[in-house]
Write a protein that holds these residues in place. Structure first.
Motif, PDB file in Angstrom:
ATOM      1  N   ARG A  65      10.539  35.372 -54.118  1.00 47.68           N
ATOM      2  CA  ARG A  65      11.358  34.829 -53.037  1.00 47.68           C
ATOM      3  C   ARG A  65      11.480  33.306 -53.143  1.00 47.68           C
ATOM      4  NH1 ARG A  65      12.577  36.889 -47.818  1.00 47.68           N
ATOM      5  NH2 ARG A  65      12.757  35.242 -46.294  1.00 47.68           N
ATOM      6  N   THR A  66      10.399  32.636 -53.472  1.00 47.61           N
ATOM      7  CA  THR A  66      10.439  31.175 -53.576  1.00 47.61           C
ATOM      8  C   THR A  66      11.270  30.721 -54.772  1.00 47.61           C
ATOM      9  OG1 THR A  66       8.328  31.223 -54.746  1.00 47.61           O
ATOM     10  CG2 THR A  66       8.266  30.847 -52.376  1.00 47.61           C
ATOM     11  N   LYS A  92      14.958  31.016 -53.778  1.00 45.33           N
ATOM     12  CA  LYS A  92      15.301  29.938 -52.846  1.00 45.33           C
ATOM     13  C   LYS A  92      15.460  28.620 -53.605  1.00 45.33           C
ATOM     14  CE  LYS A  92      13.685  27.706 -48.667  1.00 45.33           C
ATOM     15  NZ  LYS A  92      12.686  27.678 -47.618  1.00 45.33           N
ATOM     16  N   HIS A  93      14.580  28.345 -54.536  1.00 48.16           N
ATOM     17  CA  HIS A  93      14.639  27.104 -55.311  1.00 48.16           C
ATOM     18  C   HIS A  93      15.909  27.046 -56.163  1.00 48.16           C
ATOM     19  CE1 HIS A  93      13.148  23.622 -57.427  1.00 48.16           C
ATOM     20  NE2 HIS A  93      13.346  24.246 -58.582  1.00 48.16           N
ATOM     21  N   VAL A 134      18.819  28.584 -55.674  1.00 46.59           N
ATOM     22  CA  VAL A 134      20.016  28.439 -54.843  1.00 46.59           C
ATOM     23  C   VAL A 134      20.119  27.016 -54.308  1.00 46.59           C
ATOM     24  CG1 VAL A 134      21.113  29.192 -52.703  1.00 46.59           C
ATOM     25  CG2 VAL A 134      20.133  30.870 -54.243  1.00 46.59           C
ATOM     26  N   GLU A 135      19.008  26.448 -53.871  1.00 43.40           N
ATOM     27  CA  GLU A 135      19.045  25.075 -53.355  1.00 43.40           C
ATOM     28  C   GLU A 135      19.428  24.078 -54.439  1.00 43.40           C
ATOM     29  OE1 GLU A 135      15.242  24.505 -51.522  1.00 43.40           O
ATOM     30  OE2 GLU A 135      15.947  25.299 -49.602  1.00 43.40           O
ATOM     31  N   LYS A 178      20.522  23.403 -48.158  1.00 43.92           N
ATOM     32  CA  LYS A 178      19.192  23.654 -47.616  1.00 43.92           C
ATOM     33  C   LYS A 178      19.193  25.039 -47.000  1.00 43.92           C
ATOM     34  CE  LYS A 178      15.076  22.732 -46.112  1.00 43.92           C
ATOM     35  NZ  LYS A 178      13.998  23.076 -46.995  1.00 43.92           N
ATOM     36  N   ILE A 179      18.367  25.925 -47.496  1.00 46.15           N
ATOM     37  CA  ILE A 179      18.324  27.294 -46.994  1.00 46.15           C
ATOM     38  C   ILE A 179      17.482  27.345 -45.726  1.00 46.15           C
ATOM     39  CG2 ILE A 179      17.503  29.623 -47.473  1.00 46.15           C
ATOM     40  CD1 ILE A 179      18.260  29.211 -50.331  1.00 46.15           C
ATOM     41  N   MET A 207      16.409  33.495 -45.442  1.00 48.66           N
ATOM     42  CA  MET A 207      16.817  34.273 -46.601  1.00 48.66           C
ATOM     43  C   MET A 207      16.284  35.687 -46.462  1.00 48.66           C
ATOM     44  SD  MET A 207      16.097  33.522 -50.613  1.00 48.66           S
ATOM     45  CE  MET A 207      14.397  33.993 -50.626  1.00 48.66           C
ATOM     46  N   ASN A 219      15.886  39.408 -48.620  1.00 51.60           N
ATOM     47  CA  ASN A 219      15.982  40.061 -49.918  1.00 51.60           C
ATOM     48  C   ASN A 219      15.330  41.428 -49.829  1.00 51.60           C
ATOM     49  OD1 ASN A 219      13.349  39.263 -49.756  1.00 51.60           O
ATOM     50  ND2 ASN A 219      13.227  38.449 -51.804  1.00 51.60           N
TER      51      ASN A 219
END
Length: 73
Positions: free
Chosen positions: A32-33, A36-37, A39-40, A46-47, A50, A52
């Protein structure tokens, strides 16, 4: 950016675009991290939240035993 494969375009995903919610297909082993990284970094956003999910593995029957196949994604 190797983890994000392609964007998903379905009726539901196009409806969610109006709410600034985006869907994409990512590698199945990514965390998950990591998602997120990626996409950012790629979209310069800034998410806030999220979601999933992981699809269940497919089973292949060989006699009385069901074995799980490797993920082909």
């Amino acid at each position: 950016m190797d983890g994000i494969k392609y964007a998903v375009f379905t009726e539901k995903s196009t409806r969610l675009l109006g709410y600034n919610q985006y869907t994409s297909h990512v590698e199945s082993k990514s965390s998950r991290t990591e998602i997120k990284h990626w996409v950012e970094l790629f979209f310069s956003v800034k998410i806030i939240a999220m979601n999933n999910n992981r699809l269940p593995e497919k089973g292949r029957r060989t006699g009385p035993i069901i074995r799980h196949t490797m993920d082909s994604n």
